[in-house]
Motif scaffolding. Structure first.
Motif, mmCIF file in Angstrom:
data_model
loop_
_atom_site.group_PDB
_atom_site.id
_atom_site.type_symbol
_atom_site.label_atom_id
_atom_site.label_comp_id
_atom_site.label_asym_id
_atom_site.label_seq_id
_atom_site.Cartn_x
_atom_site.Cartn_y
_atom_site.Cartn_z
ATOM 1 N N GLU A 75 -3.255 72.192 24.644
ATOM 2 C CA GLU A 75 -3.136 72.314 22.801
ATOM 3 C C GLU A 75 -1.519 70.829 22.564
ATOM 4 O O GLU A 75 -1.581 70.343 21.233
ATOM 5 C CB GLU A 75 -2.698 73.795 22.668
ATOM 6 C CG GLU A 75 -3.975 74.092 22.383
ATOM 7 C CD GLU A 75 -3.864 75.555 22.557
ATOM 8 O OE1 GLU A 75 -2.092 75.991 22.538
ATOM 9 O OE2 GLU A 75 -4.715 76.632 22.850
ATOM 10 N N TRP A 76 -1.358 70.925 23.175
ATOM 11 C CA TRP A 76 0.158 70.296 23.007
ATOM 12 C C TRP A 76 0.072 68.817 23.364
ATOM 13 O O TRP A 76 0.497 68.040 21.899
ATOM 14 C CB TRP A 76 1.377 69.843 23.893
ATOM 15 C CG TRP A 76 2.084 71.457 24.102
ATOM 16 C CD1 TRP A 76 1.480 72.493 25.069
ATOM 17 C CD2 TRP A 76 3.218 71.226 22.932
ATOM 18 N NE1 TRP A 76 2.941 73.552 24.971
ATOM 19 C CE2 TRP A 76 3.663 73.342 23.733
ATOM 20 C CE3 TRP A 76 4.453 71.291 22.619
ATOM 21 C CZ2 TRP A 76 4.700 73.206 22.946
ATOM 22 C CZ3 TRP A 76 5.163 71.999 21.914
ATOM 23 C CH2 TRP A 76 5.644 73.408 22.130
ATOM 24 N N ILE A 77 -0.929 67.713 23.857
ATOM 25 C CA ILE A 77 -0.909 67.071 23.724
ATOM 26 C C ILE A 77 -2.000 66.951 22.012
ATOM 27 O O ILE A 77 -1.990 66.009 21.296
ATOM 28 C CB ILE A 77 -2.446 66.225 24.586
ATOM 29 C CG1 ILE A 77 -1.552 66.804 26.284
ATOM 30 C CG2 ILE A 77 -3.030 65.121 24.430
ATOM 31 C CD1 ILE A 77 -1.961 65.759 27.212
ATOM 32 N N HIS A 174 -9.114 65.241 14.276
ATOM 33 C CA HIS A 174 -7.902 64.425 14.843
ATOM 34 C C HIS A 174 -7.621 64.008 15.267
ATOM 35 O O HIS A 174 -6.731 63.021 16.051
ATOM 36 C CB HIS A 174 -7.447 66.275 15.986
ATOM 37 C CG HIS A 174 -6.501 66.853 15.110
ATOM 38 N ND1 HIS A 174 -6.954 67.667 14.275
ATOM 39 C CD2 HIS A 174 -5.569 67.713 15.202
ATOM 40 C CE1 HIS A 174 -6.015 69.014 13.534
ATOM 41 N NE2 HIS A 174 -5.126 68.481 14.257
ATOM 42 N N THR A 175 -8.743 63.455 16.393
ATOM 43 C CA THR A 175 -9.211 62.310 16.872
ATOM 44 C C THR A 175 -9.031 61.040 16.170
ATOM 45 O O THR A 175 -8.803 60.105 16.301
ATOM 46 C CB THR A 175 -10.761 62.308 17.554
ATOM 47 O OG1 THR A 175 -10.487 63.502 18.280
ATOM 48 C CG2 THR A 175 -11.137 61.544 18.987
ATOM 49 N N LEU A 199 -3.487 57.188 24.634
ATOM 50 C CA LEU A 199 -3.362 58.199 24.113
ATOM 51 C C LEU A 199 -3.486 58.411 23.540
ATOM 52 O O LEU A 199 -3.923 60.193 22.646
ATOM 53 C CB LEU A 199 -1.242 57.658 23.150
ATOM 54 C CG LEU A 199 -0.269 57.601 24.406
ATOM 55 C CD1 LEU A 199 1.263 56.867 23.716
ATOM 56 C CD2 LEU A 199 0.040 58.013 25.481
ATOM 57 N N ALA A 200 -5.023 58.333 22.085
ATOM 58 C CA ALA A 200 -6.073 58.562 21.472
ATOM 59 C C ALA A 200 -6.773 59.184 22.040
ATOM 60 O O ALA A 200 -7.123 60.172 21.715
ATOM 61 C CB ALA A 200 -6.454 57.283 20.538
ATOM 62 N N ALA A 201 -7.136 58.325 23.255
ATOM 63 C CA ALA A 201 -8.492 59.559 23.825
ATOM 64 C C ALA A 201 -7.912 60.137 24.723
ATOM 65 O O ALA A 201 -8.781 61.709 24.991
ATOM 66 C CB ALA A 201 -8.774 57.973 25.179
ATOM 67 N N LEU A 202 -6.478 60.602 25.699
ATOM 68 C CA LEU A 202 -5.900 61.811 25.510
ATOM 69 C C LEU A 202 -6.194 63.137 24.239
ATOM 70 O O LEU A 202 -6.550 64.047 24.683
ATOM 71 C CB LEU A 202 -4.439 61.490 25.977
ATOM 72 C CG LEU A 202 -4.076 61.042 27.222
ATOM 73 C CD1 LEU A 202 -2.862 60.395 27.287
ATOM 74 C CD2 LEU A 202 -4.769 61.745 28.489
ATOM 75 N N LEU A 208 -11.876 68.474 22.909
ATOM 76 C CA LEU A 208 -12.662 68.646 24.239
ATOM 77 C C LEU A 208 -12.579 70.129 24.649
ATOM 78 O O LEU A 208 -13.086 70.766 25.068
ATOM 79 C CB LEU A 208 -13.089 67.657 24.505
ATOM 80 C CG LEU A 208 -14.060 66.540 24.168
ATOM 81 C CD1 LEU A 208 -14.502 65.425 25.292
ATOM 82 C CD2 LEU A 208 -14.619 66.737 23.786
ATOM 83 N N VAL A 209 -10.783 70.093 25.593
ATOM 84 C CA VAL A 209 -10.538 70.517 26.626
ATOM 85 C C VAL A 209 -10.395 72.287 25.763
ATOM 86 O O VAL A 209 -10.581 73.279 26.414
ATOM 87 C CB VAL A 209 -9.144 70.044 26.834
ATOM 88 C CG1 VAL A 209 -8.784 71.923 28.401
ATOM 89 C CG2 VAL A 209 -10.036 69.431 28.464
#
Length: 259
Positions: A75-77, A174-175, A199-202, A208-209
């Protein structure tokens, strides 16, 4: 041969240097329009396949496997996908670039004010153009978010343009914001492009998570960002185009002076 005695001859090395500088100032798109079209079609097919066979099983697996601690960490990411701060910073740099260019300020950093204005304008335009595309797709496709499946068993599409809550999963804004920033920064600083993309992939993984989106939602958003960023880059960064160095109200005046 120089036949005018009043005009000093121009040395060949100086001419070559001028040509080299001109070439360096030109932005080269990595792919042809046909290649971009084929890549877009491939992405659409991949997203469709994910929606049909992968999205829901993957979301169910994540729901069963991810712990609360991991969920909170991502959630922070996910906050890195908020577009507001990026737009604010880019707008500030754009204004500074235009004013510094107009007033002839000396720049304390190793970047010209012209480069600052062009780079920040590319960020703003990528956010704006791609953001509009994402918004239209969200409203028209009206895909149910994973939350609706786990709470009410709803998986699929709602009524287009109904603005119903939780029917705006496709694609992930967001993505898109995270990849738009990564793509633009990667164009401006190619040596660091893979760090930015990681970083964008995270951020995409966090969506998803946290079960905010399906896999095809984030795949499509990332693809739109890559396409929009690279389509706009030549028209903003190439030195042959002078409109980015003028104030916005002078963009459509071809003979207007800078700023």
């Amino acid at each position: 041969m120089n036949t005018n005695p009043l005009t000093p001859p121009v040395a060949a090395p100086a001419i070559d240097a001028a040509k080299g500088a001109s070439a360096r100032d030109r932005f080269h798109n990595p792919f042809s329009p046909l290649t971009w079209l084929l890549l877009g079609c491939a992405l659409a097919l991949a997203a469709g396949a994910c929606a049909r066979w992968i999205d829901l099983p993957l979301a169910i697996w994540i729901k069963q496997s991810v712990t609360e601690g991991v969920n909170e960490s991502f959630e922070w990411i996910g906050e890195l996908g908020e577009s507001g701060p990026y737009i604010g910073v880019a707008l500030a740099f754009y204004v500074i670039g235009l004013v510094g260019l107009a007033r002839g300020w000396s720049n304390p950093v190793r970047m010209s004010y012209a480069s600052m204005a062009r780079g920040s304008l590319l960020m703003l335009s990528t956010m704006a153009v791609g953001g509009l595309v994402v918004l239209v797709l969200k409203r028209s496709v009206a895909r149910a978010r994973p939350e609706l499946f786990f709470e009410k068993g709803i998986y699929g599409l709602g009524e287009s343009f109904s603005r119903a809550q939780l029917f705006n999963s496709f694609p992930s804004s967001h993505t898109y914001a995270a990849f738009a920033v990564a793509v633009v920064l990667g164009i401006l600083a190619p040596r660091w492009r893979w760090v930015f993309l990681l970083l964008a992939a995270l951020v995409a993984m966090s969506r998803l998570v946290n079960l905010d989106h399906y896999l095809s939602d984030v795949m499509t958003a990332a693809g739109i960002a890559v396409l929009v960023g690279h389509v706009l880059a030549p028209r903003v960064l190439d030195a042959r185009y002078q409109w980015p160095l003028r104030a916005p109200w002078k963009w459509w005046q071809p003979n207007a002076p800078r700023v």
